[in-house]
Design an enzyme around this catalytic site. Sequence first.
Site, PDB file in Angstrom:
ATOM      1  N   LYS A  35       0.845  -1.198   0.000  1.00 47.79           N
ATOM      2  CA  LYS A  35       0.000   0.000   0.000  1.00 47.79           C
ATOM      3  C   LYS A  35       0.879   1.247   0.000  1.00 47.79           C
ATOM      4  CE  LYS A  35      -1.838   2.706   3.011  1.00 47.79           C
ATOM      5  NZ  LYS A  35      -1.916   4.017   2.282  1.00 47.79           N
ATOM      6  N   GLU A  82      10.075   0.874  10.616  1.00 48.16           N
ATOM      7  CA  GLU A  82      11.084   1.930  10.463  1.00 48.16           C
ATOM      8  C   GLU A  82      10.345   3.236  10.618  1.00 48.16           C
ATOM      9  OE1 GLU A  82      12.802   4.931   9.230  1.00 48.16           O
ATOM     10  OE2 GLU A  82      12.765   4.091   7.205  1.00 48.16           O
ATOM     11  N   CYS A  98      13.257  10.671   7.374  1.00 46.38           N
ATOM     12  CA  CYS A  98      13.193  10.167   8.751  1.00 46.38           C
ATOM     13  C   CYS A  98      14.532  10.286   9.459  1.00 46.38           C
ATOM     14  CB  CYS A  98      12.716   8.712   8.760  1.00 46.38           C
ATOM     15  SG  CYS A  98      13.677   7.623   7.686  1.00 46.38           S
ATOM     16  N   GLU A 149       9.802  15.534  15.927  1.00 48.71           N
ATOM     17  CA  GLU A 149      10.162  15.416  14.521  1.00 48.71           C
ATOM     18  C   GLU A 149       9.327  16.409  13.708  1.00 48.71           C
ATOM     19  OE1 GLU A 149      11.065  11.849  11.383  1.00 48.71           O
ATOM     20  OE2 GLU A 149       9.196  11.717  12.517  1.00 48.71           O
TER      21      GLU A 149
END
Length: 490
Positions: free
Chosen positions: A192, A266, A300, A397
């Site tokens: 997906k 992850e 990331c 983040e």
Amino acid sequence: MTTTASTAGSPFEYAPAPESRAVVDIASSYGLFIDGEFTPASDSGSFKTVNPATEEVLAEVAEATEEDVDRAVRAARRAQEKVWGPMPGRERAKYLFRIARLLAERSREFAVLETLDNGKPIRESRDVDVPTAAAHFFYYAGWADKLEHAGYGPDPRPHGVAAQVIPWNFPLLMLAWKIAPALATGNTVVLKPAETTPLTALLFADLLRQAELPPGVVNIVTGARATGSALVNHPDVDKIAFTGSTPVGKRIAQEIAGTRKHATLELGGKAANIVFDDAPIDQAIEGIVNGIFFNQGQVCCAGSRLLVQETIAEELVDRLKARLSTLRVGDPMDKNTDVGAINSPQQLARITELTDAGTAEGATRWSPDCELPSSGYWFAPTLFTGVSAAHRIAREEIFGPVLSVLTFRTPAEAVAKANNTPYGLSAGIWTEKGSRILWMADQLRAGVVWSNTFNRFDPTSPFGGYKESGYGREGGRHGLAPYLIEGSTY
């Protein structure tokens, strides 16, 4: 239009160098790719995908229902049990090599589509994303007939059906990171893509038909959160691989707890890029820029916290500001562009919220003078100084082109500040002392540590994190392990 952040004092101007859109044919609508064929959603539902640089609608894309996900998983199960699982590794390798060669041959087509759908500069799609994606298929093709020598027992076996959910920041590259090892090890896939960047995954489906991959080995279901949840919770999925935000990763871990499903996650990061006073400053400046402004900071493992030794902090920040003033922000299809568009209005709102919080909490904000395009989703490169570890911009983040600068005096203080985060994905060290690099790397709680460079990736090298950055590794020999059941020696 692409504009340099500042051209004051420069006798030269860049001429526009637009890449042509003509190399890729974007259909007006796309279906789901299930069992080797494109098919509409069971309820005919769809959503629009847009160019974040212009807000132009690129295509209508089918939105998979729970019924569609079930069809895809059943197709993957049939292919795994009847075709792909029993197939010798040397034969699987031929398909992987074919996919890799086709990706290389059609690289310009994939690069242009990635930039149009994602907003990243064309030179990043062209020079990084697509070549690295092809390299992963080449690399794992080499492993397909050597699994008994990988260190996971004499007769390692595939899990079966792998559900893979990938993010919007590196759509094609994350697809390759996940599909290549899964196929090499004999698993079949239901993937997906992110709802804002589905087009290169659907073009990849066309490539799979060109490669004559057996039907059902790879299935692609597009949609939003409901589609991903249906896939993760499907009872006939054996393995889950997810790259994305930490909150979603935690939710997946909770949903599969107590089941037989295996998972690799992850997740997010808040990497420290650490510069000592003996570092090669010019080289470090380029590494800092690459570490946080590559892909608009939507990475990331971005080096979003800059830790600078006090004795050089003022000089480094001044030189960094001068370098940021030369960055070209604008049209991602221009080959000279350094900083492209933010992927979505939701992400732009998140970046804006956190940078406003940084100002409100007392940090000093600076951005180069630049004129942002009037349409699309844009954010100027931003630098914060006077940042403390308590500030939200140092803890959360941001996932945007925003850099927070902190200082340190000793290596021990640098380690303490770098590790003062719930994340543990990556870090960078800039120094001329090899012994210091090795000591720091041993102390830093990060899955990847770069020395005198940043954001360098290779298919032979494992990637993954600690703590809230997830678990499991992707890439290299280690990237085979999540897709294998270790064979017994008895």
